[in-house]
Design an enzyme around this catalytic site. Sequence first.
Site, PDB file in Angstrom:
ATOM      1  N   ALA A   1       0.835  -1.209   0.000  1.00 58.60           N
ATOM      2  CA  ALA A   1       0.000   0.000   0.000  1.00 58.60           C
ATOM      3  C   ALA A   1       0.864   1.251   0.000  1.00 58.60           C
ATOM      4  CB  ALA A   1      -0.940  -0.008   1.207  1.00 58.60           C
ATOM      5  N   GLU A   2       1.925   1.255   0.812  1.00 57.10           N
ATOM      6  CA  GLU A   2       2.924   2.319   0.786  1.00 57.10           C
ATOM      7  C   GLU A   2       4.311   1.739   1.029  1.00 57.10           C
ATOM      8  OE1 GLU A   2      -0.721   4.742   1.838  1.00 57.10           O
ATOM      9  OE2 GLU A   2       0.253   3.217   3.060  1.00 57.10           O
ATOM     10  N   SER A   3       5.306   2.482   0.563  1.00 57.39           N
ATOM     11  CA  SER A   3       6.704   2.232   0.916  1.00 57.39           C
ATOM     12  C   SER A   3       7.270   3.527   1.474  1.00 57.39           C
ATOM     13  CB  SER A   3       7.520   1.781  -0.297  1.00 57.39           C
ATOM     14  OG  SER A   3       7.086   0.516  -0.757  1.00 57.39           O
TER      15      SER A   3
END
Length: 309
Positions: free
Chosen positions: A46-48
């Site tokens: 979903a995010e890094s």
Amino acid sequence: MQTLPFYIVDVFANAPYKGNQLAVFLQAEHLTIEQMQQIAQEIGFAESSFILRNEPSEKGYDTRYFTVEYEVPFAGHPTLGTAYVIQQFILQKPVSELSLHLKVGQIPVSFTYSDNKPDFLLMRQITPTFEEPLPKSEIATLIGLPEESLHLSFPVQEVSTGLPFLVIPLQKLEDIQNVYLQPDKLLSFLQHHGLYKTQRPDGLSVALYFFCPETYSTDHQLNARMLALENGQVVEDAATGSANGCLLAYLLKHRYLGKDSLDLLVEQGYEIKRDSTIKLQGHVTSEDQYELYVGGQVQLIAKGEWYVH
């Protein structure tokens, strides 16, 4: 060839392989925005998160977050996961609090420990903003449920603590389970209400955050789901810390639980088999002023070296 150290953690997870996955990259100062975006797409979470330097600035550790589609100014589970990695692998000693410097500003994260390892992390979110409510009839049509599935007494409303979410109160767990979104209809809805990235000065599409008072676990007070439009597809998040800050502000503003001060547990991710537990603590300090805290546990999953191309 240049390499970067990176870690994978599960956030808002009471055990490994639950909660929301996050990749945290260290020493990322020399990466371009394009390289960070490519790495986030390759990871596919979903995010890094990218910690630019191992030394903090006056406002904290300079950090940037990317979804698979674009950079975001704030996100909840990356904040907790990044703070965990900084404490464990940069500082390598217990601290009571540290701050991240993000596009929205300084976000402090506090720690409690068990056997000298972080047991629980809690972040403070910035002052929320609230937009005008949207018609419930349109929401019901969009999600394929009868209008009476939405709570009669509380609005459908965009809230932001740095990342915008449309908070949607449903009546029952069955309603949460039966939410269905088609990408083309969601895109039309977002565009019609000016909620799509190309129509907004922040360049962000508004995600949908559903919640209800029925839960899978008797230990939890609310159940929630986050659905968003990314790269033309509807995606679901296992645990959304930023959305929970918005939810907490919404609950306080509208006195959903009849209180000006709240301490509760929200469950998320059950529908995609990534059970998550998010702790919310907050209160109203004065008119339109809120103290908002969102927390949970972090599990270390893996570490490695990333080749920079």
